[in-house]
Design a protein around this motif. Structure first.
Motif, PDB file in Angstrom:
ATOM      1  N   LEU A  49       6.563   5.050  10.990  1.00 32.62           N
ATOM      2  CA  LEU A  49       6.360   3.769  10.286  1.00 32.62           C
ATOM      3  C   LEU A  49       5.862   2.653  11.214  1.00 32.62           C
ATOM      4  O   LEU A  49       4.871   1.984  10.930  1.00 32.62           O
ATOM      5  CB  LEU A  49       7.657   3.342   9.591  1.00 32.62           C
ATOM      6  CG  LEU A  49       7.631   2.022   8.818  1.00 32.62           C
ATOM      7  CD1 LEU A  49       6.707   2.115   7.613  1.00 32.62           C
ATOM      8  CD2 LEU A  49       9.039   1.640   8.347  1.00 32.62           C
ATOM      9  N   VAL A  53       2.123   1.026  10.863  1.00 35.52           N
ATOM     10  CA  VAL A  53       1.952  -0.378  10.488  1.00 35.52           C
ATOM     11  C   VAL A  53       1.017  -1.086  11.483  1.00 35.52           C
ATOM     12  O   VAL A  53       0.155  -1.861  11.097  1.00 35.52           O
ATOM     13  CB  VAL A  53       3.322  -1.090  10.421  1.00 35.52           C
ATOM     14  CG1 VAL A  53       3.162  -2.610  10.450  1.00 35.52           C
ATOM     15  CG2 VAL A  53       4.077  -0.666   9.164  1.00 35.52           C
ATOM     16  N   VAL A  74      -5.758   4.845   5.457  1.00 35.36           N
ATOM     17  CA  VAL A  74      -4.586   5.271   6.233  1.00 35.36           C
ATOM     18  C   VAL A  74      -3.731   6.231   5.404  1.00 35.36           C
ATOM     19  O   VAL A  74      -3.631   6.088   4.188  1.00 35.36           O
ATOM     20  CB  VAL A  74      -3.714   4.092   6.707  1.00 35.36           C
ATOM     21  CG1 VAL A  74      -4.466   3.229   7.706  1.00 35.36           C
ATOM     22  CG2 VAL A  74      -3.219   3.259   5.542  1.00 35.36           C
ATOM     23  N   GLY A  76      -0.460   6.744   6.205  1.00 36.58           N
ATOM     24  CA  GLY A  76       0.884   6.170   6.169  1.00 36.58           C
ATOM     25  C   GLY A  76       1.922   7.186   6.582  1.00 36.58           C
ATOM     26  O   GLY A  76       1.613   8.353   6.815  1.00 36.58           O
ATOM     27  N   PRO A  77       3.184   6.735   6.690  1.00 37.71           N
ATOM     28  CA  PRO A  77       4.230   7.607   7.242  1.00 37.71           C
ATOM     29  C   PRO A  77       4.872   8.565   6.237  1.00 37.71           C
ATOM     30  O   PRO A  77       5.695   9.367   6.625  1.00 37.71           O
ATOM     31  CB  PRO A  77       5.272   6.600   7.743  1.00 37.71           C
ATOM     32  CG  PRO A  77       5.080   5.390   6.901  1.00 37.71           C
ATOM     33  CD  PRO A  77       3.644   5.350   6.473  1.00 37.71           C
ATOM     34  N   PHE A  78       4.503   8.494   4.964  1.00 35.93           N
ATOM     35  CA  PHE A  78       5.299   9.206   3.959  1.00 35.93           C
ATOM     36  C   PHE A  78       4.619  10.375   3.271  1.00 35.93           C
ATOM     37  O   PHE A  78       5.096  10.871   2.260  1.00 35.93           O
ATOM     38  CB  PHE A  78       5.791   8.205   2.901  1.00 35.93           C
ATOM     39  CG  PHE A  78       6.594   7.071   3.486  1.00 35.93           C
ATOM     40  CD1 PHE A  78       7.550   7.322   4.455  1.00 35.93           C
ATOM     41  CD2 PHE A  78       6.385   5.765   3.085  1.00 35.93           C
ATOM     42  CE1 PHE A  78       8.291   6.290   5.017  1.00 35.93           C
ATOM     43  CE2 PHE A  78       7.119   4.713   3.638  1.00 35.93           C
ATOM     44  CZ  PHE A  78       8.076   4.981   4.612  1.00 35.93           C
ATOM     45  N   TYR A 133       9.868   6.062  -1.622  1.00 40.72           N
ATOM     46  CA  TYR A 133       9.160   7.344  -1.683  1.00 40.72           C
ATOM     47  C   TYR A 133      10.187   8.478  -1.725  1.00 40.72           C
ATOM     48  O   TYR A 133      11.148   8.466  -0.952  1.00 40.72           O
ATOM     49  CB  TYR A 133       8.280   7.514  -0.449  1.00 40.72           C
ATOM     50  CG  TYR A 133       7.018   6.670  -0.441  1.00 40.72           C
ATOM     51  CD1 TYR A 133       5.795   7.197  -0.830  1.00 40.72           C
ATOM     52  CD2 TYR A 133       7.059   5.336  -0.031  1.00 40.72           C
ATOM     53  CE1 TYR A 133       4.637   6.431  -0.806  1.00 40.72           C
ATOM     54  CE2 TYR A 133       5.900   4.557  -0.004  1.00 40.72           C
ATOM     55  CZ  TYR A 133       4.696   5.118  -0.396  1.00 40.72           C
ATOM     56  OH  TYR A 133       3.560   4.350  -0.371  1.00 40.72           O
ATOM     57  N   TYR A 167       4.844  -2.508  -1.512  1.00 40.92           N
ATOM     58  CA  TYR A 167       5.811  -1.785  -0.691  1.00 40.92           C
ATOM     59  C   TYR A 167       6.386  -2.728   0.360  1.00 40.92           C
ATOM     60  O   TYR A 167       5.625  -3.398   1.071  1.00 40.92           O
ATOM     61  CB  TYR A 167       5.140  -0.594   0.003  1.00 40.92           C
ATOM     62  CG  TYR A 167       6.076   0.092   0.964  1.00 40.92           C
ATOM     63  CD1 TYR A 167       7.020   1.004   0.498  1.00 40.92           C
ATOM     64  CD2 TYR A 167       6.066  -0.220   2.312  1.00 40.92           C
ATOM     65  CE1 TYR A 167       7.917   1.601   1.365  1.00 40.92           C
ATOM     66  CE2 TYR A 167       6.963   0.373   3.186  1.00 40.92           C
ATOM     67  CZ  TYR A 167       7.885   1.278   2.703  1.00 40.92           C
ATOM     68  OH  TYR A 167       8.783   1.856   3.565  1.00 40.92           O
ATOM     69  N   ILE A 169       8.500  -3.063   3.818  1.00 44.79           N
ATOM     70  CA  ILE A 169       9.053  -2.394   4.998  1.00 44.79           C
ATOM     71  C   ILE A 169      10.546  -2.728   5.048  1.00 44.79           C
ATOM     72  O   ILE A 169      10.918  -3.891   4.844  1.00 44.79           O
ATOM     73  CB  ILE A 169       8.391  -2.936   6.292  1.00 44.79           C
ATOM     74  CG1 ILE A 169       6.868  -2.880   6.224  1.00 44.79           C
ATOM     75  CG2 ILE A 169       8.946  -2.269   7.534  1.00 44.79           C
ATOM     76  CD1 ILE A 169       6.218  -1.565   6.428  1.00 44.79           C
ATOM     77  N   ARG A 188       3.295  -4.466   2.048  1.00 45.45           N
ATOM     78  CA  ARG A 188       1.975  -3.890   1.821  1.00 45.45           C
ATOM     79  C   ARG A 188       1.665  -4.111   0.341  1.00 45.45           C
ATOM     80  O   ARG A 188       2.558  -4.068  -0.483  1.00 45.45           O
ATOM     81  CB  ARG A 188       1.975  -2.378   2.067  1.00 45.45           C
ATOM     82  CG  ARG A 188       2.315  -1.984   3.501  1.00 45.45           C
ATOM     83  CD  ARG A 188       1.592  -0.683   3.858  1.00 45.45           C
ATOM     84  NE  ARG A 188       0.177  -0.931   3.800  1.00 45.45           N
ATOM     85  CZ  ARG A 188      -0.720  -0.125   3.227  1.00 45.45           C
ATOM     86  NH1 ARG A 188      -0.342   0.995   2.638  1.00 45.45           N
ATOM     87  NH2 ARG A 188      -1.989  -0.441   3.221  1.00 45.45           N
ATOM     88  N   HIS A 191       0.055   0.302  -3.924  1.00 45.40           N
ATOM     89  CA  HIS A 191      -1.004   1.289  -3.658  1.00 45.40           C
ATOM     90  C   HIS A 191      -0.631   2.686  -4.117  1.00 45.40           C
ATOM     91  O   HIS A 191       0.543   3.018  -4.259  1.00 45.40           O
ATOM     92  CB  HIS A 191      -1.343   1.307  -2.168  1.00 45.40           C
ATOM     93  CG  HIS A 191      -0.163   1.627  -1.283  1.00 45.40           C
ATOM     94  ND1 HIS A 191       0.717   0.667  -0.846  1.00 45.40           N
ATOM     95  CD2 HIS A 191       0.290   2.788  -0.772  1.00 45.40           C
ATOM     96  CE1 HIS A 191       1.647   1.224  -0.086  1.00 45.40           C
ATOM     97  NE2 HIS A 191       1.422   2.517  -0.039  1.00 45.40           N
ATOM     98  N   HIS A 193      -1.518   6.743  -3.011  1.00 50.57           N
ATOM     99  CA  HIS A 193      -2.087   7.579  -1.948  1.00 50.57           C
ATOM    100  C   HIS A 193      -2.657   8.848  -2.558  1.00 50.57           C
ATOM    101  O   HIS A 193      -2.009   9.465  -3.422  1.00 50.57           O
ATOM    102  CB  HIS A 193      -1.005   8.029  -0.973  1.00 50.57           C
ATOM    103  CG  HIS A 193      -0.380   6.953  -0.143  1.00 50.57           C
ATOM    104  ND1 HIS A 193      -0.927   6.518   1.042  1.00 50.57           N
ATOM    105  CD2 HIS A 193       0.771   6.250  -0.297  1.00 50.57           C
ATOM    106  CE1 HIS A 193      -0.136   5.601   1.584  1.00 50.57           C
ATOM    107  NE2 HIS A 193       0.908   5.411   0.785  1.00 50.57           N
ATOM    108  N   GLN A 207      -6.709   5.801  -0.514  1.00 53.32           N
ATOM    109  CA  GLN A 207      -5.596   4.953  -0.920  1.00 53.32           C
ATOM    110  C   GLN A 207      -6.202   3.896  -1.834  1.00 53.32           C
ATOM    111  O   GLN A 207      -7.210   3.292  -1.487  1.00 53.32           O
ATOM    112  CB  GLN A 207      -4.942   4.310   0.305  1.00 53.32           C
ATOM    113  CG  GLN A 207      -3.656   3.592  -0.038  1.00 53.32           C
ATOM    114  CD  GLN A 207      -2.843   3.142   1.178  1.00 53.32           C
ATOM    115  OE1 GLN A 207      -2.079   2.218   1.080  1.00 53.32           O
ATOM    116  NE2 GLN A 207      -2.987   3.803   2.298  1.00 53.32           N
TER     117      GLN A 207
HETATM  118  C1  MBD Z   1       3.422   2.719   3.564  1.00 56.49           C
HETATM  119  O1  MBD Z   1       3.792   3.089   2.321  1.00 56.49           O
HETATM  120  C2  MBD Z   1       2.152   2.943   3.934  1.00 56.49           C
HETATM  121  O2  MBD Z   1       1.324   3.489   3.033  1.00 56.49           O
HETATM  122  C3  MBD Z   1       1.701   2.581   5.216  1.00 56.49           C
HETATM  123  C4  MBD Z   1       0.261   2.799   5.601  1.00 56.49           C
HETATM  124  C5  MBD Z   1       2.578   2.013   6.114  1.00 56.49           C
HETATM  125  C6  MBD Z   1       3.872   1.800   5.748  1.00 56.49           C
HETATM  126  C7  MBD Z   1       4.304   2.155   4.478  1.00 56.49           C
END
Ligand code: MBD
Ligand code: FE
Length: 271
Positions: A49, A53, A74, A76-78, A133, A167, A169, A188, A191, A193, A207
């Motif tokens: 994460l 970011v 991107v 992302g981490p998930f 998520y 979203y 953090i 964020r 979005h 993905h 995305q």
């Molecule tokens: C997310 O859901 C994400 O898509 C990105 C790129 C960074 C942090 C959380």
């Protein structure tokens, strides 16, 4: 990635960081604070994460230079591989009372010359109404709002899901602590993905963002790019509602994905 390139990059990273430490006269306490933060991200389940970011958008921008086809976004981490495969009509796995407005995402997958592509795998994942998520955050059904489905013989696809919120953090973790120290917000924009795959084409990580949504201009991950922001259209025509068996107005997004042949993609990557 060759060992030569790995060595070149590592040497320059080391040199760059050593110069940075000297420039700021980093103390031992400050150095330990930094390593503690990195260790804490893993312990807090934040995995990539923090890095995603701050740095992932730069890697995708570099990948997009001179690239044909759709804009690379991107990951992302998930993202998780091996999401369940759906049967048509496609509905992302969700709870019977999944919160938030219904969204139909539809479009066409085509090659750069406009030829529709059949049998393309779309691997989709997104947050729920709470911004969580599945398989990452606790207390959610496995694979909730994650699935794979395919474009039809004419290259088109349609999937039903929900409109995700922006979203946020997690404020309490190490990534949140770094953002707090910088005085940044934690959001964020909302979005979706998607990864788009076909054996003969270069995989596209996409995305999608919604026009007029919050944080499009101040994404904490600075990852919003032109060509990824789509109109979110509210549908309240009684005839359309009846045709889809919907009691309440729903939303629609139309988006076409463009893939480049594997060969061309490889040439680009080597260049
Ligand atoms: C997310 O859901 C994400 O898509 C990105 C790129 C960074 C942090 C959380
Ligand atoms: Fe995300």
């Amino acid at each position: 990635m060759t060992i030569e390139r790995t060595r070149t990059i590592l040497k320059d990273l080391e040199r760059t960081l050593l110069r940075f430490m000297r420039k700021h006269k980093i103390t031992h306490e400050e150095y330990r604070r930094a390593t503690d933060i990195l260790v804490a991200t893993v312990k807090a389940g934040e995995e990539s994460l923090l890095y995603d970011v701050f740095f992932e958008a730069e890697a995708t921008d570099i990948a997009n230079i001179g690239r044909q086809g759709g804009v690379e976004a991107v990951e992302g981490p998930f993202y998780l591989p091996d999401a369940p495969k759906l049967e048509a009509p496609y509905v992302l796995p969700q709870r019977s009372d999944e919160a938030d407005d219904v969204l139909f995402l539809r479009g066409c997958v085509m090659s750069a010359d406009g030829t529709p592509l059949a049998g393309v795998e779309l691997d989709m994942w997104q947050a729920d109404a709470a911004g969580h998520y599945s398989n990452i955050h606790p207390n959610m059904p496995e694979w909730n709002l994650r699935a794979r489905f395919h474009s039809g013989s004419d290259g088109t696809f349609e999937v039903r899901t929900i409109v995700p919120p922006p979203y946020e953090i997690p404020k309490g973790g190490p990534t949140g602590a770094v953002l707090s120290a910088l005085g940044r917000h934690f959001f964020r924009p909302a979005h979706l993905h998607l990864k788009i795959r076909h054996p003969e084409y270069s995989e596209l990580t996409s995305q999608l963002y919604f026009e007029g949504g919050d944080y499009l201009d101040s994404d904490v991950a600075n990852a919003v790019r032109e060509g990824l922001v789509t109109p979110l259209v509210r549908q309240d025509d009684p005839k359309e509602l009846a045709a889809r068996g919907r009691q309440k107005p729903y939303f629609e997004v139309r988006y076409d994905f463009m893939l480049v042949p594997l060969h061309a993609g490889d040439v680009r990557r080597r260049a």
